[in-house]
Design a protein around this motif. Sequence first.
Motif, PDB file in Angstrom:
ATOM      1  N   HIS A 169     109.547 100.981  78.943  1.00  0.00           N
ATOM      2  CA  HIS A 169     109.152 101.261  77.568  1.00  0.00           C
ATOM      3  C   HIS A 169     108.269  99.734  77.427  1.00  0.00           C
ATOM      4  CE1 HIS A 169     108.811 101.293  73.102  1.00  0.00           C
ATOM      5  NE2 HIS A 169     109.172 102.461  73.266  1.00  0.00           N
ATOM      6  N   LEU A 171     107.938  97.952  74.874  1.00  0.00           N
ATOM      7  CA  LEU A 171     108.307  96.815  74.231  1.00  0.00           C
ATOM      8  C   LEU A 171     109.678  96.186  74.854  1.00  0.00           C
ATOM      9  CD1 LEU A 171     108.024  98.317  70.415  1.00  0.00           C
ATOM     10  CD2 LEU A 171     106.783  96.438  71.530  1.00  0.00           C
ATOM     11  N   ASN A 172     110.081  96.784  76.123  1.00  0.00           N
ATOM     12  CA  ASN A 172     111.141  96.244  76.552  1.00  0.00           C
ATOM     13  C   ASN A 172     111.077  94.790  76.793  1.00  0.00           C
ATOM     14  OD1 ASN A 172     112.289  98.793  77.018  1.00  0.00           O
ATOM     15  ND2 ASN A 172     111.958  98.784  79.319  1.00  0.00           N
ATOM     16  N   VAL A 239     119.147 100.440  74.681  1.00  0.00           N
ATOM     17  CA  VAL A 239     118.873 101.198  73.560  1.00  0.00           C
ATOM     18  C   VAL A 239     118.744 102.677  73.958  1.00  0.00           C
ATOM     19  CG1 VAL A 239     117.684 101.522  71.211  1.00  0.00           C
ATOM     20  CG2 VAL A 239     118.160  99.094  72.266  1.00  0.00           C
ATOM     21  N   THR A 255     109.454 100.713  63.282  1.00  0.00           N
ATOM     22  CA  THR A 255     110.321 101.702  64.255  1.00  0.00           C
ATOM     23  C   THR A 255     111.447 100.941  64.676  1.00  0.00           C
ATOM     24  OG1 THR A 255     109.249 100.739  66.297  1.00  0.00           O
ATOM     25  CG2 THR A 255     107.859 102.315  65.104  1.00  0.00           C
ATOM     26  N   GLU A 257     112.530 100.525  67.605  1.00  0.00           N
ATOM     27  CA  GLU A 257     112.089  99.368  68.454  1.00  0.00           C
ATOM     28  C   GLU A 257     111.728  98.220  67.720  1.00  0.00           C
ATOM     29  OE1 GLU A 257     111.358 103.410  70.499  1.00  0.00           O
ATOM     30  OE2 GLU A 257     110.865 102.596  68.580  1.00  0.00           O
ATOM     31  N   ASP A 258     111.127  98.105  66.791  1.00  0.00           N
ATOM     32  CA  ASP A 258     110.426  97.029  66.013  1.00  0.00           C
ATOM     33  C   ASP A 258     111.641  96.217  65.529  1.00  0.00           C
ATOM     34  OD1 ASP A 258     107.967  97.391  66.480  1.00  0.00           O
ATOM     35  OD2 ASP A 258     107.337  98.465  64.791  1.00  0.00           O
ATOM     36  N   MET A 261     114.104  94.549  68.199  1.00  0.00           N
ATOM     37  CA  MET A 261     113.337  93.470  68.752  1.00  0.00           C
ATOM     38  C   MET A 261     113.354  92.164  67.618  1.00  0.00           C
ATOM     39  SD  MET A 261     113.306  93.898  71.901  1.00  0.00           S
ATOM     40  CE  MET A 261     112.587  92.504  72.348  1.00  0.00           C
ATOM     41  N   CYS A 272     116.259  96.994  76.877  1.00  0.00           N
ATOM     42  CA  CYS A 272     115.504  98.287  77.381  1.00  0.00           C
ATOM     43  C   CYS A 272     115.498  99.358  76.262  1.00  0.00           C
ATOM     44  CB  CYS A 272     115.748  98.801  78.826  1.00  0.00           C
ATOM     45  SG  CYS A 272     117.340  99.570  78.897  1.00  0.00           S
ATOM     46  N   PHE A 273     114.514 100.004  76.223  1.00  0.00           N
ATOM     47  CA  PHE A 273     114.367 101.225  75.173  1.00  0.00           C
ATOM     48  C   PHE A 273     114.408 102.522  75.931  1.00  0.00           C
ATOM     49  CE2 PHE A 273     112.780  97.698  72.739  1.00  0.00           C
ATOM     50  CZ  PHE A 273     113.926  97.750  71.910  1.00  0.00           C
ATOM     51  N   ASP A 274     114.490 103.627  75.027  1.00  0.00           N
ATOM     52  CA  ASP A 274     114.382 105.049  75.781  1.00  0.00           C
ATOM     53  C   ASP A 274     115.282 105.334  76.799  1.00  0.00           C
ATOM     54  OD1 ASP A 274     112.775 105.677  73.766  1.00  0.00           O
ATOM     55  OD2 ASP A 274     110.892 105.897  74.980  1.00  0.00           O
TER      56      ASP A 274
END
Length: 306
Positions: A169, A171-172, A239, A255, A257-258, A261, A272-274
């Motif tokens: 992702h 944003l990782n 995540v 979001t 993710e925001d 982080m 890590c996301f998703d």
Amino acid sequence: MHNATPTSGIQPPYLKKGDKIAITCPAKKLPGPMTDAITLLQSWGLEVVLGETVDASFHQFAGDDDFRARDMQRLIDDDSVKAIIAARGGYGTIRIIDKVNFSRLAQNPKWLIGFSDITLLHTHLYSNYNIQTIHGQMPVNIPDASARSLESLKKALFGDEITYSFNAHPLNRCGEGAGVLIGGNLSLLIASLGSVSDFSYDGKILFIEDVGEYLYSTDRMIRTLDRAGKLKTLAGLIVGSFTEVKDNDIPFGQTVEDIVMDVVKDYSYPVCFDFPAGHIPDNCSLIFGRGLQLSVKTHHVAASYI
């Protein structure tokens, strides 16, 4: 950075053909029969034992608290049952957790499987007995489950190697981490704080997921974990899916993710996301209480048990 090899929890014996797997409902009642799940488990060579709760109803629960606790107790104390899978989540495990005596499980470990509301059982068994458990698909989800998620559950139960590999992702946060894998549903992790089902997150790899939560509530829960000292010394953060996310009339402005982080920005471990786990058809099985090596690179994420 935590470089020491993590010490995995006690591993229950893997299943083999002919073993008994029991289905019980520690929380919400079932909407209907679990035909697909029973057929699938039987196709793996397992003998399916149904708890009394699968047909029970008491308001929204699968029987009253004492009834659900007794069903769980009977299956824990039955040494011929080699694994117990929760039929579904919903709400209610917290109402029975302290009514169940898990000492037999400590003497004779068996796999306990489920996710969502079942997170409390994962945390409780790790906190008090250091027993590995499986975060994975439950019978109520099996008709909609992906083939990969069901295969991962079979591998987890029968002891085949499981590795995870997927695209990164944007944003990782890159990095390498090794630690015992813990976690589950974020709301239930919050519900276990300060209780006998709580434990130290130091040096662990934390997995989180949730469903149907407002963004502001997710923000509050992540910050609550951080204020409780749970996020500062992790070895890594995974995540999973945050599905059916809700917002207010005035948008929250971040979001999931925001939010994550923003809270962990000053820490250095990989994030890590998703990750393919949570309230999604592709809910791949995770073995909590086992050492995990997490590698988050610019374009790729890999995780394997150690």
